[in-house]
Design an enzyme around this catalytic site. Structure first.
Site, PDB file in Angstrom:
ATOM      1  N   GLY A  25       2.751  -7.937  16.772  1.00  0.00           N
ATOM      2  CA  GLY A  25       1.416  -7.915  17.465  1.00  0.00           C
ATOM      3  C   GLY A  25       0.442  -7.038  16.882  1.00  0.00           C
ATOM      4  O   GLY A  25      -0.661  -6.995  17.104  1.00  0.00           O
ATOM      5  N   GLU A  59      -0.003  -7.028   3.051  1.00  0.00           N
ATOM      6  CA  GLU A  59       1.426  -6.264   2.541  1.00  0.00           C
ATOM      7  C   GLU A  59       1.555  -6.431   1.164  1.00  0.00           C
ATOM      8  O   GLU A  59       1.930  -5.430   0.410  1.00  0.00           O
ATOM      9  CB  GLU A  59       2.640  -7.210   3.455  1.00  0.00           C
ATOM     10  CG  GLU A  59       3.931  -6.512   2.959  1.00  0.00           C
ATOM     11  CD  GLU A  59       4.781  -7.223   3.999  1.00  0.00           C
ATOM     12  OE1 GLU A  59       5.732  -6.621   4.550  1.00  0.00           O
ATOM     13  OE2 GLU A  59       4.997  -8.436   3.839  1.00  0.00           O
TER      14      GLU A  59
END
Length: 1092
Positions: A25, A59
């Site tokens: 989340g 990322e």
């Protein structure tokens, strides 16, 4: 994805998975950043839907940033699962569609995401279709094997508590090897267990990421063969499995061909043979520039001859690092438990900084009591720890037989001896000492200090002596060494030196053993291999003795024969008058028969070409010396104390290599060789040769002479040739009290100096001033009535002895002798005043100067700790005062008798001269006053009221406050009044803790003999001492305990803490003292004593 992670888990590879191990989340959370930064491998799996995830794209940006900033810490692995590299690089198909959506919602980040995808796709990666035709299981196996191989190239386990590693890193300066343009070869050397492998592993872990390939080959010398190491190197660095080589030569060729393609880090640990080096790293040309090759081993010469660039010599840990390492293994919290500090320091002192030994001892003592620690330490002095000895024994086992013999000889006999002297003795044993001793140095088994003395670590010495003890249990005839000493053997069950034909070394220390030790001299006839015979009393014990006493060694039988293989022959106290007729040791180097009954050595000249040292101290039967004509290499001849020696053979004067000739206290010696060609002579000592009245002028031609001692002889005028001895450093003359009043004329004539009597003393000093190298001058008892100003010309003088002379003052020019350290004036009974003295002075002896009244200037900076001794100087400071700067000035002495006020005034004046603050507050509260104690003793019968704890017995119990705190404790004072039943030395007092344990033992006046008088008072003030840290509940001061000859009449004590300081502000330390009597007394500070 699940299959990949399961395979990682089976192979022991721990992997973070961003959809499970990190909170869900969140966009790009700190948890994920932390996981990326802590990982070594960063794996990116490109699938069809990869570009649709903003999480994945962010990322990827972070991963590539880490790779760029901290390469080579991170290794990135790209996996193309169901997407092709070109599709990712150019954002085609699903990637193009994803970016159309991002242009709307994340337009600000699209540019860096596209750049990241292009960069990642350009990296070499794993493609499922190309590598395994879509077979996932094979594909996963390829990925995990690649990572596993790389992980095996990673850091090595070094262990915890790497104490002192940082110091070695600093010395090596490892950063210079990163990006170097040459092949660097360095060696790490040291004794077994000192941490060579540990350091090499730590270097490897720090450096391997900077090289394209790396390999750590541990324990090379212990491997089955060199080919095994070669295959490890090739497999590890070249990433080849199951590589086989059939011979060392083939392996060397493969290394030479393949290692030159990329910079590598190679560590070859514990190498001990040239063949290993030649086969594994034969030359820098085998490797690519930028490579770093590290060798570890025990032998510096091995690496030196292999042309390594530098050798790092491992040093033992210092005391602080030793304690740190020891604590980390001996205690749970890495800190010593209360009460263990002292015994921990003893352990560290025993081990002397050897890292492995510190670890072994720490583990061994862990969890044991203080008593058990102490017991174990005592046991280790006799039986060294087996594990430590096993490790050290490896160094010994790597030596050849001659080197082993030399090591054992040094351990048993020669520690602290001059290395050249020892080499000459061992050469006499045909051991080729220079070459073999260098090997021992290179292997860190011995060291040679700055003064050329041989040193050996205590643990190595213990190992060597353990080997000697092992020899003692060998079958009869095989034992080669016998050492009998309280430091080596417990001989409580041995009362006879057994006859063993295999003896090569026999050492017997003359001590007072619990049982008598018997030697049958007849047994020496059977010891044909004996090369070292040393029956001796330690020089430190016997140095001031005129005969040997205090030993329990009995010699019986007759000395019919001695081994002719002897190179060292000591026999202190030899009971025989003659040596065997057939005794002709051609290789003899040292003969020492001090304190013996020897009467004659040899009647015909002997040709002992190797003989360098002959010592015959205090041989009372010796009346003449042998002919030394054929002993051409003699360097040292000591005949000190041979009181019946009448003449010396003329050949002594022709010994061209003689360095030391000591005839001290040969009281009946009448002649000295008239012909002198001792070109190498450094020291000539004729002190105490009462009948020697002249010396040959030829001595003036010996330019090498540095010491000349002719005091206490019949020479009444200093020889004129002294002026020509330009290298003379030490000169002694006089001492008999009968020196000719005009003795200095002989030395002035050669210079044509002033002949008028009033200038003669100035002339002699002018002549002596020409001896520019003079460092020690002894003119004691020379009837000197004046010391001229010209003495300032002796600018290098360190010691000046002027005892027993008749001058009334000394010249102010003494202050210009900037190197003067010692000034001796004892017995100068006419001396009235001392001038300003040089700041360099460390020792001033002015006892029995009964006319001495004043000392100009302040004694010294109170922090300089000069030693002053003013015994029996009753008039000192009687007619002087001290100004605010500490300088003295004359005052009128109204009465020559010592009144009460005069005596107290003298005490105050002396303390002022010493720079001592007598205010109690200043003494106890400030470190400004360098004197940690004040002791005063004189005849008195009462104790000042200041002392709060008092007793009429010989002890005082002092209750400590309930809030007692050592950090607030400042010191204490004691006072005792006693009477001696007979003259004796004062034993001082002790302080005992509540449990009887000793805290302090004080012997402040242990050198003072207390006479028989009505009563004597001793007052002591002392600042805090560390022993008080253990104090609890109460302490007891004990005065003259267990001393029947002393009757304590009264004693008193007072402790001083922070809260007492204010109360002492205006009180003098001398307040309330009883009035000194005419019998005099003693006052003592650190380094200074004055008695009156």
């Amino acid at each position: 994805m699940d299959h990949l992670f399961n395979d990682f888990k089976q192979k022991g590879i721990h992997a973070f998975r961003d959809d499970r191990e990190l909170p869900k989340g969140e966009e790009i959370s700190p948890h994920l950043y932390k996981a990326i930064e802590k990982s070594r491998f960063l794996i990116v799996i490109f699938s069809k839907n990869y570009a649709s995830s903003t999480w994945c794209l962010r990322e990827l940006v972070k991963i590539l940033e880490c790779k760029q900033i901290e390469y080579p810490k991170y290794e990135v692995r790209i996996i193309f699962y169901d997407a092709k590299p070109d599709e990712v690089r150019k954002q085609k198909r699903s990637y193009a569609e994803a970016f159309r959506n991002h242009e709307v919602s994340n337009s600000g980040e699209v540019g860096k995401w596209k750049e990241a995808l292009s960069m990642a796709a350009g990296l070499s990666g794993f493609d499922l279709q190309d590598m395994t035709n879509g077979y996932e299981s094979k594909f996963i196996d390829c990925i995990s094997k690649d990572i596993l191989i790389k992980l095996c190239d990673g850091p090595l386990h070094v262990g915890e508590n790497l104490v002192g590693i940082d110091i070695n890193f600093d010395k090596l300066d490892l950063s210079r090897f990163v990006g170097s343009h040459k092949v660097n070869m360095i060696g790490v050397c040291g004794i077994s267990g000192i941490g060579k492998t540990t350091l090499a592993k730590a270097i490897y872990n720090l450096m391997y990421v900077h090289f394209d390939g790396s390999c750590f080959c541990e324990g090379v010398s212990k491997r089955q063969g060199v080919t095994q190491v070669q295959m490890q190197m090739i497999g590890k660095i070249m990433k080849t499995e199951n590589f086989k080589i059939s011979s060392v030569a083939e392996g060397a060729m493969v290394i030479k061909q393949r290692m030159s393609c990329k910079p590598v880090l190679l560590v070859l640990d514990d190498v001990d043979d040239h063949e290993q080096l030649e086969a594994l790293a034969g030359s820098p040309t085998w490797f690519c520039p930028g490579s770093l090759i590290i060798f570890t081993g025990k032998d510096k010469q091995l690496l030196r001859s292999h042309r390594v660039d530098e050798i790092h010599d491992m040093k033992f840990l210092d005391e602080d690092k030793s304690l740190e390492l020891f604590y980390s293994f001996a205690f749970e919290e890495n800190n010593p438990l209360t009460g263990f500090e002292g015994v921990s320091e003893k352990v560290v002192k025993y081990v002397q900084g050897h890292p492995l030994a510190l670890k072994v001892m720490g583990r061994f003592l862990y969890g044991k009591t203080v008593g058990e620690w102490g017991s174990e330490l005592e046991r280790l002095k006799v039986h060294p720890n087996e594990k430590i000895q096993r490790v050290l024994r490896l160094s010994y086992d790597g030596l050849n037989p001659q080197q082993q013999n030399i090591l054992l000889d040094i351990a048993c006999l020669f520690i602290g001896e001059n290395c050249e002297f020892v080499a000459s003795i061992l050469d006499g044993c045909n051991f080729f000492a220079d070459t073999n001793m260098r090997v021992l140095v290179d292997k860190s088994l011995i060291t040679i200090s700055g003064n050329m003395s041989l040193q050996m670590h205590d643990l190595i010495q213990a190992m060597a002596r353990a080997i000697v003890r092992e020899e003692s249990i060998m079958p009869s005839g095989q034992q080669r060494r016998l050492l009998i000493s309280s430091n080596v053997y417990d001989i409580s069950g041995q009362n006879k030196v057994a006859r063993t034909e295999g003896f090569e070394v026999l050492v017997l220390s003359l001590e007072n053993y619990s049982q008598q030790v018997h030697i049958d001299a007849n047994d020496f006839a059977h010891m044909k291999k004996l090369r070292i015979l040393k029956i001796y009393q330690d020089e430190k014990v016997s140095e001031q003795k005129l005969e040997l006493k205090g030993h329990n060694v009995i010699v019986s039988g007759d000395l019919h024969s001695l081994s002719n293989k002897l190179s060292l022959f000591y026999w202190h106290g030899c009971p025989f008058k003659y040596l065997p007729l057939d005794f002709n040791p051609e290789n003899i180097v040292v003969i020492d028969l001090s304190y013996s009954n020897i009467k004659h050595f040899w009647t015909t000249p002997k040709c002992f070409r190797r003989l360098k040292v002959v010592k015959l101290r205090y041989c009372y039967n010796l009346t003449t010396t042998p002919d030394f004509s054929e002993i051409t290499n003699l360097e040292e001849l000591i005949l000190e104390g041979c009181v019946n020696l009448v003449s010396v053979h003329p050949s002594i004067g022709m010994l061209k290599r003689l360095v030391v000739l000591n005839l001290r206290d040969c009281k009946r010696l009448k002649n000295f060789p008239s012909r002198v060609e001792m070109d190498a002579l450094h020291v000539l000592n004729l002190t105490g040769c009462l009948k020697v009245d002249q010396l040959p002028e030829e001595l003036g031609r010996i330019k090498s002479l540095t010491e000349l001692h002719v005091d206490r002889t019949s020479i009444t005028e200093l020889p004129s040739f002294v002026s020509f001895l330009i290298n003379l450093e030490s000169l002694s003359f006089g001492g008999q009290g009968r020196i000719h009043p005009r003795w200095w004329t002989s030395i002035t004539r050669p210079f044509g100096l002033l002949g008028k009597q009033q200038h003669l003393q100035r002339s002699v000093m002018s002549s002596l001033a020409g001896l520019h190298m003079l460092k020690s001058l002894n003119l004691s008892y020379c009837n000197l009535e004046q010391v001229p100003d010209a003495i300032r010309g002796l600018s290098f003088l360190k010691k000046l002895h002027l005892e027993g002379n008749n001058f009334t003052s000394l010249p102010g020019s003494l202050s210009q002798l900037s190197h003067l350290e010692t000034l001796e004036l004892d017995g100068c009974k006419k001396l009235e005043a001392l001038p300003e003295l040089p700041h360099s002075l460390d020792y001033l002896y002015a006892s029995h100067c009964t006319s001495l009244r004043e000392v100009s200037g302040s004694s010294k900076d109170p922090l300089s700790y000069r030693f002053d001794l003013f015994r029996n100087c009753p008039n000192l400071f009687k007619n002087v005062t001290i100004d605010s700067q500490g300088s003295t000035s004359k005052t009128v002495c109204l009465d020559s008798s010592i009144t009460s006020n005069d005596s107290i005034h003298q005490l105050y004046t002396f303390l002022g001269y010493m720079g001592f603050e007598t205010n109690r507050c200043d003494f106890f509260s400030s470190l400004r006053n360098a004197y940690g104690y004040l002791n005063i003793a004189y005849h008195g019968s009462s104790i000042p009221e200041w002392f709060t704890y008092r007793s009429t017995e010989n002890h005082v119990k002092v209750e400590l406050p309930s809030d007692w705190c050592y950090n607030k404790f400042r010191g204490y004072g004691t006072c005792v009044v006693f009477k001696c039943k007979r003259p004796r030395k004062y034993k001082g007092y002790s302080v005992k803790n509540f449990d009887g344990a000793s805290l302090i033992l004080e012997e402040s006046f242990k050198d003072e003999v207390i006479g028989i008088h009505e009563s004597y008072m001793i007052l002591c003030y002392r600042r805090n001492r560390p022993g008080w840290k253990e104090a609890k509940n109460f302490v007891t001061f004990c005065f003259q305990e267990n001393n029947e000859d002393v009757e304590v009449k009264e004693c008193g004590v007072r402790l001083i803490g922070d809260e007492d300081i204010e109360q002492e502000r205006d009180l003098s330390m001398l307040q309330g003292l009883p009035i000194p009597t005419k019998h005099g007394g003693v006052l003592r500070l650190i380094g200074t004593t004055w008695s009156w």
